[in-house]
Design an enzyme around this catalytic site. Structure first.
Site, PDB file in Angstrom:
ATOM      1  N   CYS A 137      -0.977   2.050 -24.680  1.00 63.81           N
ATOM      2  CA  CYS A 137      -1.897   1.977 -23.550  1.00 63.81           C
ATOM      3  C   CYS A 137      -1.768   3.320 -22.856  1.00 63.81           C
ATOM      4  O   CYS A 137      -0.646   3.799 -22.632  1.00 63.81           O
ATOM      5  CB  CYS A 137      -1.532   0.830 -22.607  1.00 63.81           C
ATOM      6  SG  CYS A 137      -2.483   0.838 -21.075  1.00 63.81           S
ATOM      7  N   THR A 191      -8.798   5.530 -24.085  1.00 63.71           N
ATOM      8  CA  THR A 191      -8.119   4.259 -23.877  1.00 63.71           C
ATOM      9  C   THR A 191      -7.856   3.662 -25.245  1.00 63.71           C
ATOM     10  O   THR A 191      -8.665   3.844 -26.166  1.00 63.71           O
ATOM     11  CB  THR A 191      -8.983   3.288 -23.051  1.00 63.71           C
ATOM     12  OG1 THR A 191      -8.499   1.952 -23.211  1.00 63.71           O
ATOM     13  CG2 THR A 191     -10.429   3.303 -23.483  1.00 63.71           C
TER      14      THR A 191
END
Length: 230
Positions: free
Chosen positions: A196, A83
């Site tokens: 992202c 992430t």
């Protein structure tokens, strides 16, 4: 072959893509029935998100540090935090283990520089777009970073958490991302970071003429290549 430690689950939707990419790269390089040696620790994302929204980053760092220690004990040779946003606690997690953690922003910066890009748009969660933990590493590497307007940042953040992290792919949301990318291109961006790990589920290179740098692909491919160096 070295063993990859995947610290995932943030969200699990994009962690699936990490697993797919590392195995595709190994198959591409070695052929036959070869696959990547991986260990996955998937956290409970709701717990992490509550830490994010409340600003309790120290607690989220503790959770990821414990997970990283589990990966190290299980035999991982290096770790990926799967992430972008949670690289905010990268230093805290790295300090908890003796094996390296490959920083997603550093690898993305290398990919940008290899293409001769110096002015880049950054899309991601509001934490990634607005705070310095990610952007500063790019700036320190010589990059000028452009981010969307405040209104667009709010909408991008909403799409990530309310849709993409829940597996929802909306044509309307895709159109929003493409509009924002076009505005940033008009402002001088030479490329755009999909900062992202879920954005690549929605937007693809064939959707725009602006060069896209999908951090999930960059991160996972670098991990597979490092594993093969072993």
């Amino acid at each position: 072959m070295r063993t990859i430690g995947l610290l995932g689950g943030m969200s699990w939707e994009s962690t699936v893509t990490y697993y797919q990419i590392v195995n595709e790269v190994v198959k591409e390089r070695l052929g036959g029935l070869h696959s990547a040696k991986c260990i996955l620790y998937s956290v409970e994302f709701d717990e992490i998100e509550r830490c994010q929204s409340s600003g309790d980053w120290a607690r989220s760092g503790e959770i990821l540090a414990q997970a990283a220690q589990s990966l190290e004990r299980a035999g991982a040779d290096f770790i990926l935090i799967c992430t972008n946003t949670m690289h905010k606690v990268y230093d805290q997690v790295q300090a908890a283990v003796s094996i390296p953690i490959l920083h997603i922003a550093d690898l993305t910066l290398s990919a940008l520089l290899s293409r001769g890009i110096r002015r880049v748009a950054l899309l991601g969660t509001r934490y990634t777009m607005e705070q310095d933990f990610y952007k500063q590493r790019l700036i320190d590497g010589g990059m000028e970073v452009l981010i969307p307007s405040e209104t667009d940042r709010q909408e991008i953040n909403r799409i990530i958490f309310d849709e993409l992290c829940r597996g929802t792919i909306s044509p309307a949301s895709k159109a929003t991302f493409l509009r924002v990318l076009e505005a940033l291109r008009a402002a001088g961006a030479e490329g755009a970071i999909l900062g992202c790990t879920e954005i690549g589920l929605l937007v693809h290179q064939e959707d725009t003429n602006l060069p896209l740098f999908d951090t999930t692909f960059i991160h996972a491919r670098a991990a597979a290549e490092r594993a093969l160096e072993g």
